[in-house]
Write an enzyme that holds these catalytic residues in place. Structure first.
Site, PDB file in Angstrom:
ATOM      1  CE  LYS A   1      -3.347   2.767   2.468  1.00  0.00           C
ATOM      2  NZ  LYS A   1      -3.953   3.104   3.775  1.00  0.00           N
TER       3      LYS A   1
ATOM      4  N   GLY B   1      -8.228   9.339   9.540  1.00  0.00           N
ATOM      5  CA  GLY B   1      -8.564   9.419  10.954  1.00  0.00           C
ATOM      6  C   GLY B   1      -9.691  10.357  11.325  1.00  0.00           C
TER       7      GLY B   1
ATOM      8  CB  ALA C   1      -8.557   7.837   4.433  1.00  0.00           C
ATOM      9  N   GLY C   2     -11.238   8.009   6.320  1.00  0.00           N
ATOM     10  CA  GLY C   2     -12.426   8.806   6.610  1.00  0.00           C
ATOM     11  C   GLY C   2     -13.653   7.998   6.946  1.00  0.00           C
TER      12      GLY C   2
ATOM     13  CG  ASN D   1      -6.316   1.507  11.499  1.00  0.00           C
ATOM     14  OD1 ASN D   1      -5.149   1.794  11.348  1.00  0.00           O
ATOM     15  ND2 ASN D   1      -6.694   0.917  12.626  1.00  0.00           N
ATOM     16  CB  THR D   2      -9.428   5.692  12.831  1.00  0.00           C
ATOM     17  OG1 THR D   2      -8.111   5.991  12.370  1.00  0.00           O
ATOM     18  CG2 THR D   2      -9.735   6.540  14.054  1.00  0.00           C
TER      19      THR D   2
END
Length: 261
Positions: free
Chosen positions: A95, A156, A182-183, A204-205
């Site tokens: 990645k 994040g 992301a987001g 992830n977050t």
């Protein structure tokens, strides 16, 4: 079934390994998610140490290891990290992240394209993380990207798909899988991305910082399945005016009126 670089995945949920309160919680959440692609920041892993804390908690038989170049500020740093990763781990998968601004963590389009072209020529399987730029997505495919990973919102932030129009164009034009990255902060965001036709999402977050990361991982797993099923089923067209779900003719009142006459 999702196919990237001739490798098949039954899960369309990719997960990250950062921000978890412990390695044990991370391991349990990954297991609950049933994800088969797991990203790990190279700067957080000692690839030459088999006892590295993160690596010992990843079942390499069950999940696919996707190193990422998080922290690389330019193409040169990203390429160096990629080569070190392959030398130490033997994996060609990567990645690619090039984020020169530590405040916004937004990807550099110029250096991302440059690094993708260099690494693809070296036989890496490159999944570049990008702004939701349809033209850049096409250029990356031209130089050998195995997939493209447009952001829904900055890393994040948990803001959801703020780039929906651009992501939709990327999906429409894509010749390789599109992974929204992301987001994504809630299962509903993941479901929306899948309903739009994304091939996968990376989370992830939202999982790692949840009150119960394991249950949240399960929720994301189910949301991705539901969103993909809805896309495959074919969503109904939207409308700016109301449309009755029942027919307007042949109503009970009309039948009674006919009898009275």
């Amino acid at each position: 079934m999702l196919t990237i670089a001739e490798t098949k995945f039954s899960s369309r949920l990719f997960v990250g390994t950062g921000k978890f309160s412990s390695a044990t919680v991370m391991e349990q959440a990954i297991k609950a998610s049933e994800a088969q692609m797991v990203t790990v920041a190279l700067r957080r892993v000692d690839l030459e140490n088999p006892d590295d804390d993160i690596m010992t908690h990843l079942d390499r038989e069950r999940v696919h290891f996707l190193p990422n170049t998080s922290g690389a500020r330019n193409a040169e740093e990203a390429v160096r990290l990629a080569r070190l990763s392959r030398a130490a781990s033997g994996t060609r998968w990567l990645k690619l992240e090039v984020t020169p601004d530590p405040r916004t963590l937004l990807p550099d389009p110029v250096d991302t394209l440059k690094a993708t072209e260099l690494l693809a020529k070296e036989d890496f399987i490159v999944l570049p993380y990008i702004n939701a730029d349809p033209i850049l997505a096409l250029r990356l495919q031209d130089v050998g990207a195995a997939a493209v990973m447009p952001l829904g919102a900055p890393i994040g932030t948990n803001l959801g798909i703020q780039t929906a129009l651009q992501v939709a164009i990327i999906i429409e034009q894509a010749r390789v899988p599109v992974v929204v990255d992301a987001g994504i902060g809630a299962p509903s965001h993941a479901a929306r991305a899948m309903e739009m036709g994304a091939d996968a999402v990376l989370v992830n977050t939202a999982i790692a910082v949840a009150g119960d990361p394991v249950r949240m991982a399960t929720a994301f797993k189910q949301a991705v399945l539901a969103g993909r099923l809805a896309f495959e089923a074919g969503l109904g067209a939207s409308s700016t005016s109301a449309r009755a779900s029942s027919p307007q003719r042949g109503m009970v009142g009309e039948s009674l009126h006919f009898i009275e006459e």
